[in-house]
Design an enzyme around this catalytic site. Structure first.
Site, PDB file in Angstrom:
ATOM      1  N   CYS A   1       6.537 -21.695 -52.624  1.00 62.25           N
ATOM      2  CA  CYS A   1       5.171 -21.204 -52.452  1.00 62.25           C
ATOM      3  C   CYS A   1       5.078 -20.130 -51.376  1.00 62.25           C
ATOM      4  CB  CYS A   1       4.244 -22.373 -52.114  1.00 62.25           C
ATOM      5  SG  CYS A   1       4.006 -23.520 -53.486  1.00 62.25           S
TER       6      CYS A   1
ATOM      7  N   LEU B   1       1.340 -60.331 -57.019  1.00 63.22           N
ATOM      8  CA  LEU B   1       1.616 -59.102 -56.257  1.00 63.22           C
ATOM      9  C   LEU B   1       1.443 -57.853 -57.110  1.00 63.22           C
ATOM     10  CD1 LEU B   1       4.774 -60.275 -54.253  1.00 63.22           C
ATOM     11  CD2 LEU B   1       2.376 -60.365 -53.563  1.00 63.22           C
TER      12      LEU B   1
ATOM     13  N   GLU C   1       3.385 -58.825 -47.298  1.00 62.88           N
ATOM     14  CA  GLU C   1       2.248 -59.743 -47.419  1.00 62.88           C
ATOM     15  C   GLU C   1       2.578 -61.181 -47.033  1.00 62.88           C
ATOM     16  OE1 GLU C   1      -0.286 -59.772 -50.748  1.00 62.88           O
ATOM     17  OE2 GLU C   1      -0.915 -57.693 -50.513  1.00 62.88           O
TER      18      GLU C   1
ATOM     19  N   GLU D   1      -0.885 -24.263 -53.592  1.00 62.35           N
ATOM     20  CA  GLU D   1      -1.031 -22.813 -53.457  1.00 62.35           C
ATOM     21  C   GLU D   1      -1.039 -22.125 -54.820  1.00 62.35           C
ATOM     22  OE1 GLU D   1       1.768 -24.142 -50.053  1.00 62.35           O
ATOM     23  OE2 GLU D   1       1.146 -24.842 -52.039  1.00 62.35           O
TER      24      GLU D   1
END
Length: 314
Positions: free
Chosen positions: A92, A211, A250, A56
């Site tokens: 904001c 990795l 993984e 914003e």
């Protein structure tokens, strides 16, 4: 164009802008903002980097001096609820009120404890019209890691493995190259987009995987090796306390199965190669509560993405 179609049009632009912050906004969410007057965009911005101006702020800063008088009749579109608290930057919601726009359109409510509807309430209490929930599903999907972290108090967990066409993750219990050059690149892209990556102890000792991010630009994820006596709930609680918003798992097969059994997953990515090996370590069995969200071919290998189906009330 009716109001709903117009709102969706500009919210899609917010999402385009928000995605530009993918690399640097973390751990903050990706957010885009667009200011519109009379069917014309007069300002737009996104959250570029954690600790710097929010979407914003950047959108209002982009408004030209000649267009400043138009703000009192303008609408600001924001993909995520404007903040209502002082953090590294001022709230904001207060800035929007100060600028005096006519209307605010919000993609989705912020799950962060310091916001959670307070920004919307603050703006409405100032007499500004607020519409909430435009392209909400897309807005939530963009920041799925952030939402999971703050709503479920754990990282967003992606289970990822590669298998042969006959359902094995190795060849006679020996490592085999299943991924191709293109899918390896996609895997490293995924690593760059997430905070941590985990493998089991056996996989770490047998394969010694790097990795890291070698075939994509970005930061290496934090490497975690799961010990044989590690309690998964304790692990994810610790990662949450350390601010880890996303985790890739993984392997190997036993590690994946333990996460599936514990229900600690949000997304499963399975790459299937077009060749068979006959025997070896079986790929994990997919859970029942899943739906396919993507099924794409990359140089002969199929990558299927599954998401969890939540039961009613959850």
């Amino acid at each position: 164009m009716d109001r709903i179609s117009e709102d969706e049009k500009y919210m899609r632009r917010c999402l385009q802008l928000a995605a530009c912050g993918k690399d640097n906004a973390r751990p903050n969410p990706m957010v885009g903002a667009v200011i519109v007057h009379g069917g014309r965009i007069i300002g737009e911005g996104y959250h570029v980097r954690c600790g710097e101006g929010h979407a914003e702020v950047n959108a209002f800063a982009s408004v030209k001096a000649v267009d400043e008088p138009l703000l009192c009749e303008a609408t600001i579109y924001v993909s995520l609820e404007p903040c209502a608290h002082y953090g590294k930057t001022p709230p904001c919601a207060g800035l929007i009120i100060k600028k005096g726009v006519r209307r605010v359109v919000v993609g989705c409510v912020d799950p962060f404890a310091c916001v959670q509807g307070r920004g919307i309430e603050m703006i409405r209490n100032a007499g500004i019209e607020v519409t909430v929930g435009v392209l909400e599903r897309e807005c939530r999907e963009l920041n799925k890691r952030f939402f999971t972290y703050h709503s479920l108090h754990r990282p967003y967990i992606i289970l990822k493995w590669a298998q042969t066409s006959d359902g094995f993750i190795d060849d006679d219990f020996r490592p085999v190259m299943i991924s191709n050059g293109f899918t390896r690149m996609l895997s490293h892209k995924l690593r760059a987009e997430n905070d941590a990556i985990l493998v089991g102890r056996v996989t770490a000792e047998r394969d010694n995987p790097g990795l890291n991010v070698r075939y994509w630009a970005g930061t290496d994820p934090r490497k975690i090796v799961l010990g044989h006596d590690t309690d998964l709930k304790t692990l994810v609680d610790r990662l949450y306390s350390e601010g880890v918003q996303s985790l890739i798992v993984e392997g190997g097969a036993k590690t994946h199965s333990s996460f599936i059994t514990a229900g600690l997953w949000d997304e499963i990515r399975v790459e299937t190669a077009p060749f068979a090996v006959g025997h070896g370590t079986r790929a994990p069995q997919l859970p029942d509560n899943i739906t396919v969200t993507s099924h794409e071919e990359y140089d002969g290998n199929m990558v299927t993405i599954y998401k969890k189906i939540f039961s009613a009330g959850k």
